[in-house]
Write a protein that holds these residues in place. Structure first.
Motif, PDB file in Angstrom:
ATOM      1  N   LEU A  49     -46.809  46.227  60.120  1.00 56.91           N
ATOM      2  CA  LEU A  49     -46.802  44.785  59.902  1.00 56.91           C
ATOM      3  C   LEU A  49     -45.542  44.153  60.486  1.00 56.91           C
ATOM      4  CD1 LEU A  49     -47.967  44.285  56.190  1.00 56.91           C
ATOM      5  CD2 LEU A  49     -49.334  44.102  58.267  1.00 56.91           C
ATOM      6  N   GLU A  54     -45.476  40.083  56.946  1.00 58.73           N
ATOM      7  CA  GLU A  54     -45.156  40.546  55.593  1.00 58.73           C
ATOM      8  C   GLU A  54     -44.585  39.404  54.758  1.00 58.73           C
ATOM      9  OE1 GLU A  54     -42.134  43.765  53.564  1.00 58.73           O
ATOM     10  OE2 GLU A  54     -42.896  44.171  55.580  1.00 58.73           O
ATOM     11  N   HIS A  58     -46.183  37.642  51.297  1.00 55.85           N
ATOM     12  CA  HIS A  58     -45.409  37.504  50.055  1.00 55.85           C
ATOM     13  C   HIS A  58     -45.369  36.046  49.602  1.00 55.85           C
ATOM     14  CE1 HIS A  58     -43.815  41.401  49.012  1.00 55.85           C
ATOM     15  NE2 HIS A  58     -43.380  41.628  50.234  1.00 55.85           N
ATOM     16  N   ASN A  98     -53.633  46.823  55.395  1.00 51.15           N
ATOM     17  CA  ASN A  98     -52.384  46.976  54.648  1.00 51.15           C
ATOM     18  C   ASN A  98     -52.344  46.062  53.435  1.00 51.15           C
ATOM     19  OD1 ASN A  98     -51.380  48.977  56.242  1.00 51.15           O
ATOM     20  ND2 ASN A  98     -49.565  47.874  56.913  1.00 51.15           N
ATOM     21  N   TRP A  99     -52.800  44.827  53.611  1.00 53.50           N
ATOM     22  CA  TRP A  99     -52.790  43.906  52.471  1.00 53.50           C
ATOM     23  C   TRP A  99     -53.625  44.453  51.325  1.00 53.50           C
ATOM     24  CZ3 TRP A  99     -57.104  41.549  50.354  1.00 53.50           C
ATOM     25  CH2 TRP A  99     -56.819  40.744  49.247  1.00 53.50           C
ATOM     26  N   GLY A 158     -48.754  51.190  55.324  1.00 51.82           N
ATOM     27  CA  GLY A 158     -47.753  50.225  54.884  1.00 51.82           C
ATOM     28  C   GLY A 158     -46.513  50.829  54.268  1.00 51.82           C
ATOM     29  N   SER A 161     -42.985  49.285  54.670  1.00 55.67           N
ATOM     30  CA  SER A 161     -42.722  48.028  53.955  1.00 55.67           C
ATOM     31  C   SER A 161     -42.525  48.234  52.460  1.00 55.67           C
ATOM     32  CB  SER A 161     -43.902  47.061  54.165  1.00 55.67           C
ATOM     33  OG  SER A 161     -44.131  46.809  55.527  1.00 55.67           O
TER      34      SER A 161
END
Length: 409
Positions: A49, A54, A58, A98-99, A158, A161
């Motif tokens: 990402l 990212e 958030h 990833n989310w 991910g 992160s």
């Protein structure tokens, strides 16, 4: 750009959304589509990402859609994973993958002992948690106060992160006559090493690297037995009583990520239709959209995608309704969930393959989006949760009165 907004079967889930929080959160996901699409090539180049992506996830609150309200999360219904990934996947499947992974781990952490939740969320309620649920990759042994864990886990999406990681492991004992125990361990990044292994054909931007742990001590509260995730009250239910946190985790496992396939397929369909409306054949200059074969392929692909959306969403909505009634599904129902999750994603993959084949040589250019959507569709479909041979075989076994071969259900 793919068409945002409601799709067939995309009603707000039952269970109460009087203040419109669900619709607002999905609208935030849809608002990110243009920027994420513009950034898709860079995401692939980075193999993870981008920092700005990212940050936007958030700031939008999207990472925390299933996190308990008591720590600032949205605590939306489980189908939010499908709807959110559907929206984000229309921009970039890697970002959606990833989310969905990272958002689902807030949901799972809420089922752990309160001490584990406090350890993570009291320091940073936004902290991301990666995972690798490949049980044979690890070995743990029981010691005073916890476990000693070691192993090497692939496909930890991910992880770069993330501050924490949920790692699945087999617990070794001197006498395994009573059966093998499967547990999940929440491990801080200081206790594992990230190995840069992710250089893949599809889902290139997910940073799904390996992680390695060498005899790390994990306190008992930071672990959870898979048997506690069968459905019904969990160790976390005392402080998180919502039925969301009493769902059977591994029978619903495909739906954590199935929306990624859905959004990617929807984007492929929308992009193909847009191209077909304006493109003429290089060979004879006939308008592509006037060809009956084009029209039939659009109809077939859209039917597969619409059917997949209905399957995914109805399964998740019904699972929430059953949990609210206090009903724990039996093995037949659990294997049906796995069967339908795999089948729905296979429909999405078939739709993308059909459209990519119909796009001709133009679809091969790396400057276009169809080739990425095709690569991502097949990368998604390679996940074991979407292997219909495995899910179908297990469903058939249970239907025939044989024991389930999936020991995590």
């Amino acid at each position: 750009m793919p068409g945002a907004g409601p799709k067939p079967g995309a009603s707000v889930p039952s269970g109460g959304d009087g203040n419109g929080a669900y619709a607002r959160m999905i609208a935030r996901a849809e608002a990110l589509i243009p920027r994420l699409r513009e950034r898709a090539s860079r995401t692939e180049e980075l193999r993870r990402l981008p920092p700005e992506t990212e940050r936007e996830l958030h700031e939008s609150g999207l990472f925390r859609i299933l996190q308990p309200k008591r720590v600032g999360g949205s605590e939306l219904d489980y189908v939010a994973l499908v709807d959110g990934a559907d929206a984000i996947g229309q921009a970039d499947a890697s970002v959606a993958w990833n989310w969905a992974n990272l958002a689902s781990h807030h949901w799972m952490l809420a089922m752990f002992d309160k001490r584990a939740q406090d350890m993570v969320w009291s320091k940073d309620a936004d902290a991301l948690i990666a995972s690798s649920f490949i049980f044979p990759a690890g070995r743990a042994r029981k010691v005073d106060g916890g476990y000693v864990l070691r192993g090497r886990w692939p496909f930890s999406s991910g992880v770069d992160s993330s501050e924490w990681n949920m790692l699945a492991s087999v617990v070794s004992t001197e006498d395994e006559a009573d059966g093998i125990e499967y547990r999940i361990f929440v491990v801080n990044k200081r206790d594992y090493k990230i190995l840069d292994t992710w250089d893949a054909t599809g889902l290139r931007g997910t940073g799904s690297n390996d992680v390695e742990v060498n005899d790390a001590f994990v306190e008992e509260p930071m672990t959870l037995a898979v048997s506690d995730l069968d459905g019904g009250p969990t160790p976390g239910s005392a402080i998180n009583p919502n039925a969301l946190y009493q769902l059977p985790v591994f029978s619903l496992f495909p739906y954590v990520l199935s929306g990624v396939a859905l959004g990617n397929a929807q984007a492929c369909l929308d992009d193909y239709v847009d191209i077909a409306r304006h493109r003429a054949s290089t060979y004879n200059r006939a308008k592509i959209g006037d060809l009956q074969s084009t029209q039939i392929k659009i109809a077939e692909a859209s039917a597969k995608i619409d059917a997949a959306r209905v399957i995914m969403r109805s399964t998740c909505i019904e699972a929430m309704a059953e949990a609210r009634r206090g009903h724990i599904p039996d093995m037949a129902a659990k294997t049906k969930c796995r069967r339908d999750g795999a089948f729905a994603v296979n429909l999405c993959t078939e739709a993308v393959s059909l459209l990519f084949s119909a796009s001709g040589a133009r679809g091969l250019f790396t400057s276009g989006v169809l080739q990425r959507q095709f690569r991502d569709a097949h990368a998604i479909n390679s996940h074991i949760a979407f292997n219909f041979d495995a899910a179908g075989t297990n469903y058939g076994r249970v239907a025939l009165g044989l024991p389930s071969e999936n020991l995590t259900l």
